[in-house]
Design a protein around this motif. Structure first.
Motif, PDB file in Angstrom:
ATOM      1  N   MET A   6       0.726  -1.042  -0.110  1.00  0.00           N
ATOM      2  CA  MET A   6       0.046  -0.031  -0.111  1.00  0.00           C
ATOM      3  C   MET A   6       0.793   1.213  -0.115  1.00  0.00           C
ATOM      4  SD  MET A   6      -3.001   1.098  -0.092  1.00  0.00           S
ATOM      5  CE  MET A   6      -4.481   0.286   0.686  1.00  0.00           C
ATOM      6  N   LYS A  10      -1.590   4.185  -4.218  1.00  0.00           N
ATOM      7  CA  LYS A  10      -2.502   3.570  -4.014  1.00  0.00           C
ATOM      8  C   LYS A  10      -3.703   3.931  -3.202  1.00  0.00           C
ATOM      9  CE  LYS A  10      -0.505  -0.830  -5.689  1.00  0.00           C
ATOM     10  NZ  LYS A  10      -0.144  -2.348  -5.642  1.00  0.00           N
ATOM     11  N   LYS A  11      -3.126   4.704  -2.015  1.00  0.00           N
ATOM     12  CA  LYS A  11      -3.861   5.128  -1.246  1.00  0.00           C
ATOM     13  C   LYS A  11      -4.883   6.288  -1.796  1.00  0.00           C
ATOM     14  CE  LYS A  11      -0.880   4.358   2.697  1.00  0.00           C
ATOM     15  NZ  LYS A  11      -0.183   4.920   3.864  1.00  0.00           N
ATOM     16  N   GLY A  13      -5.744   6.685  -5.157  1.00  0.00           N
ATOM     17  CA  GLY A  13      -6.432   5.922  -5.822  1.00  0.00           C
ATOM     18  C   GLY A  13      -7.742   5.194  -5.218  1.00  0.00           C
ATOM     19  N   ILE A  14      -7.523   4.640  -4.044  1.00  0.00           N
ATOM     20  CA  ILE A  14      -8.911   4.400  -3.226  1.00  0.00           C
ATOM     21  C   ILE A  14      -9.555   5.400  -2.746  1.00  0.00           C
ATOM     22  CG2 ILE A  14      -9.434   3.111  -1.218  1.00  0.00           C
ATOM     23  CD1 ILE A  14      -6.900   1.348  -1.608  1.00  0.00           C
ATOM     24  N   GLY A  15      -8.853   6.239  -2.195  1.00  0.00           N
ATOM     25  CA  GLY A  15      -9.921   7.706  -2.066  1.00  0.00           C
ATOM     26  C   GLY A  15     -10.515   8.172  -3.110  1.00  0.00           C
ATOM     27  N   THR A  17     -11.531   6.695  -5.722  1.00  0.00           N
ATOM     28  CA  THR A  17     -12.482   5.817  -6.301  1.00  0.00           C
ATOM     29  C   THR A  17     -13.749   5.802  -5.301  1.00  0.00           C
ATOM     30  OG1 THR A  17     -10.920   4.172  -6.936  1.00  0.00           O
ATOM     31  CG2 THR A  17     -13.118   3.255  -6.493  1.00  0.00           C
ATOM     32  N   GLY A  18     -13.397   6.124  -3.835  1.00  0.00           N
ATOM     33  CA  GLY A  18     -14.490   6.347  -2.884  1.00  0.00           C
ATOM     34  C   GLY A  18     -15.310   7.673  -3.202  1.00  0.00           C
ATOM     35  N   GLY A  47      -9.465   6.987 -10.061  1.00  0.00           N
ATOM     36  CA  GLY A  47      -9.105   6.406  -8.828  1.00  0.00           C
ATOM     37  C   GLY A  47      -8.765   4.998  -9.247  1.00  0.00           C
ATOM     38  N   VAL A  48      -9.474   4.067 -10.015  1.00  0.00           N
ATOM     39  CA  VAL A  48      -9.240   2.862 -10.566  1.00  0.00           C
ATOM     40  C   VAL A  48      -7.823   2.966 -11.075  1.00  0.00           C
ATOM     41  CG1 VAL A  48      -9.903   0.840 -12.198  1.00  0.00           C
ATOM     42  CG2 VAL A  48     -11.596   2.088 -10.421  1.00  0.00           C
ATOM     43  N   THR A  51      -5.145   3.191  -8.520  1.00  0.00           N
ATOM     44  CA  THR A  51      -4.943   2.087  -7.736  1.00  0.00           C
ATOM     45  C   THR A  51      -4.180   0.969  -8.379  1.00  0.00           C
ATOM     46  OG1 THR A  51      -7.046   2.677  -6.585  1.00  0.00           O
ATOM     47  CG2 THR A  51      -6.271   0.595  -6.256  1.00  0.00           C
ATOM     48  N   THR A  57      -5.257  -0.910 -16.100  1.00  0.00           N
ATOM     49  CA  THR A  57      -6.596  -0.477 -16.314  1.00  0.00           C
ATOM     50  C   THR A  57      -6.859  -0.761 -17.900  1.00  0.00           C
ATOM     51  OG1 THR A  57      -6.263   1.031 -14.618  1.00  0.00           O
ATOM     52  CG2 THR A  57      -8.088   1.277 -16.327  1.00  0.00           C
TER      53      THR A  57
END
Length: 140
Positions: A6, A10-11, A13-15, A17-18, A47-48, A51, A57
């Motif tokens: 992580m 990636k952090k 990207g996850i944020g 995406t959320g 975000g994807v 990540t 992708t």
């Protein structure tokens, strides 16, 4: 045992995406608000991409078995961007289901382990719904 690396990319990207899911949800609640839906789509895709990486992708969206889902997801994305929010979201939802239906069993297992939510999802009504999805899934 495999570890999940992580890093900061990636952090973020996850944020993103959320936030993309949140903005899309708000856009649906506010009667297909074009601005929120477009922002949600842009945040979700970026975000994807952050990540899993740009190369992964592109390979995911350009796999031969994902063509139908990719075309409809991206067509819905552009329809939302150009102002056809309702039609775009319907087309995009179909593409999203086709693209990400392979991940549903993994999501279901995760949701079963969430303390309060898992209890409700293990009730017979929800188990019958999940079993119907499991039966429809075609092995690749």
């Amino acid at each position: 045992m495999a570890t999940f690396d992580m890093n900061d990319r990636k952090k973020i990207g996850i944020g993103l995406t959320g936030f993309g899911v949140l903005f899309t949800f708000l856009g649906l609640i506010f009667f297909f608000d074009k601005g929120l839906l477009a922002m949600g789509n842009i945040l979700f895709l970026s975000g994807v991409t952050l990540t899993i990486g740009p190369k992964s992708t592109l390979s995911f969206f350009l796999k031969r078995r994902n063509y139908k889902g990719s075309i409809s997801f991206l067509a819905g994305f552009f329809l939302v961007l150009f102002g056809w929010a309702v039609v775009g979201m319907i087309v995009q939802a179909y593409g999203f289901i086709v693209l990400f239906s392979g991940f549903l069993p993994t999501v279901a297992v995760f949701l079963y382990r969430v303390p309060v939510l898992g209890y409700f999802l293990q009730q017979p009504f929800f188990l019958s719904i999940f079993d119907q999805f499991r039966e429809r899934r075609v092995p690749v």
